[in-house]
Scaffold this active site. Structure first.
Site, short mmCIF file in Angstrom:
data_model
loop_
_atom_site.label_atom_id
_atom_site.label_comp_id
_atom_site.label_asym_id
_atom_site.label_seq_id
_atom_site.Cartn_x
_atom_site.Cartn_y
_atom_site.Cartn_z
N CYS A 283 0.74 -1.24 -0.04
CA CYS A 283 -0.13 -0.02 0.06
C CYS A 283 1.09 1.41 -0.10
CB CYS A 283 -1.01 -0.26 1.17
SG CYS A 283 -2.40 0.99 0.60
N HIS B 33 -3.58 -4.93 1.86
CA HIS B 33 -2.93 -4.75 3.11
C HIS B 33 -2.88 -6.55 3.46
CE1 HIS B 33 -2.78 -0.87 4.72
NE2 HIS B 33 -3.50 -0.86 3.57
N GLU C 18 -1.21 -8.34 5.36
CA GLU C 18 -0.87 -8.19 6.99
C GLU C 18 -2.46 -8.24 7.80
OE1 GLU C 18 -0.79 -5.33 5.47
OE2 GLU C 18 -1.21 -3.83 6.72
N1 GLN Z 1 -3.76 6.34 0.67
C1 GLN Z 1 -2.61 6.23 1.29
C2 GLN Z 1 -1.48 7.18 0.61
O1 GLN Z 1 -1.64 7.55 -0.28
C3 GLN Z 1 -2.04 4.84 1.18
C4 GLN Z 1 -3.06 3.82 1.89
C5 GLN Z 1 -2.55 2.58 2.71
O2 GLN Z 1 -1.33 2.64 3.03
N2 GLN Z 1 -3.57 1.85 3.44
O3 GLN Z 1 -0.31 7.29 1.45
#
Ligand code: GLN
Length: 195
Positions: A84, A172, A174
């Site tokens: 992410c 995610h 995890e």
């Molecule tokens: N939207 C977040 C960002 O741009 C990332 C989202 C996440 O890590 N769950 O930093």
């Protein structure tokens, strides 16, 4: 890593969801070190960049002088898993470890969070069950170079990819209780050790 000790995996712990990654890796027998300053990178066998908020993470990396040491660790061939916000941190516009450009919050305002079943080559393809992927304000990979292998896509947008020793997913792993990506990281570490 040597055969008589567990691999030591760093988890970038400036901000975000590092604790759940640490628990998952410890459950797989790894020694986990939370990474906050460059000295924490010393001797790591692998590294996880967790989800969180990429602007805050960028500021933390700059404040602690972590960008160059992180690049060096990856350039040395250390297996890295970015999830992410971690996928964003590895792209061209951030650490530049992968030849990708991430689009933040790419799934838009209306679809901030969703789940999907993903088949990842060698990880969750039949006959193994798909991976239940939890997306939270997730990025996707908007552009990538020829060295980047796309592992999975949602609606035609890459959400999992690999370039050499770096693997990124925009979800995610995890949070789903499915430790197959963390196992894969440990397998990359073991394969490198055996090389
Ligand atoms: N939207 C977040 C960002 O741009 C990332 C989202 C996440 O890590 N769950 O930093």
């Amino acid at each position: 890593m040597v055969a008589d000790r567990p691999p030591c995996i760093g988890v970038l712990a400036l901000q975000g969801g590092f604790a759940a990654h640490a628990r998952m890796l410890e459950g797989l027998g790894a020694a986990v070190r939370e990474v906050r300053v460059p000295a924490d990178l010393q001797g790591l066998d692998g590294l996880v960049l967790p989800g969180g908020e990429s602007t805050t993470m960028t500021l933390g990396i700059a404040r602690e002088g972590l960008a160059e040491p992180l690049r060096e660790l990856a350039a040395a061939g250390t297996p890295v898993l970015g999830t992410c916000a971690g996928l964003i941190m590895l792209d061209r516009e951030h650490l530049g470890i992968m030849d990708t450009r991430a689009e933040r919050n790419a799934f838009g305002r209306q679809v901030r969070s969703f789940e999907a079943d993903l088949e990842l080559p060698g990880i969750s393809e039949p006959p193994a069950p798909p991976m239940r992927a939890v997306f939270i304000r997730a990025p996707w990979i908007a552009e990538h170079g020829a060295d980047v292998e796309v592992l999975a896509a949602v609606d035609g947008h890459p959400v999992a990819a690999r370039q050499g020793n770096a693997v990124v997913v925009s979800f995610h792993p995890e949070l789903s209780g499915d430790d197959r990506l963390h196992r894969m990281l440990l397998e990359l570490v073991a394969a490198r050790d055996g090389a």
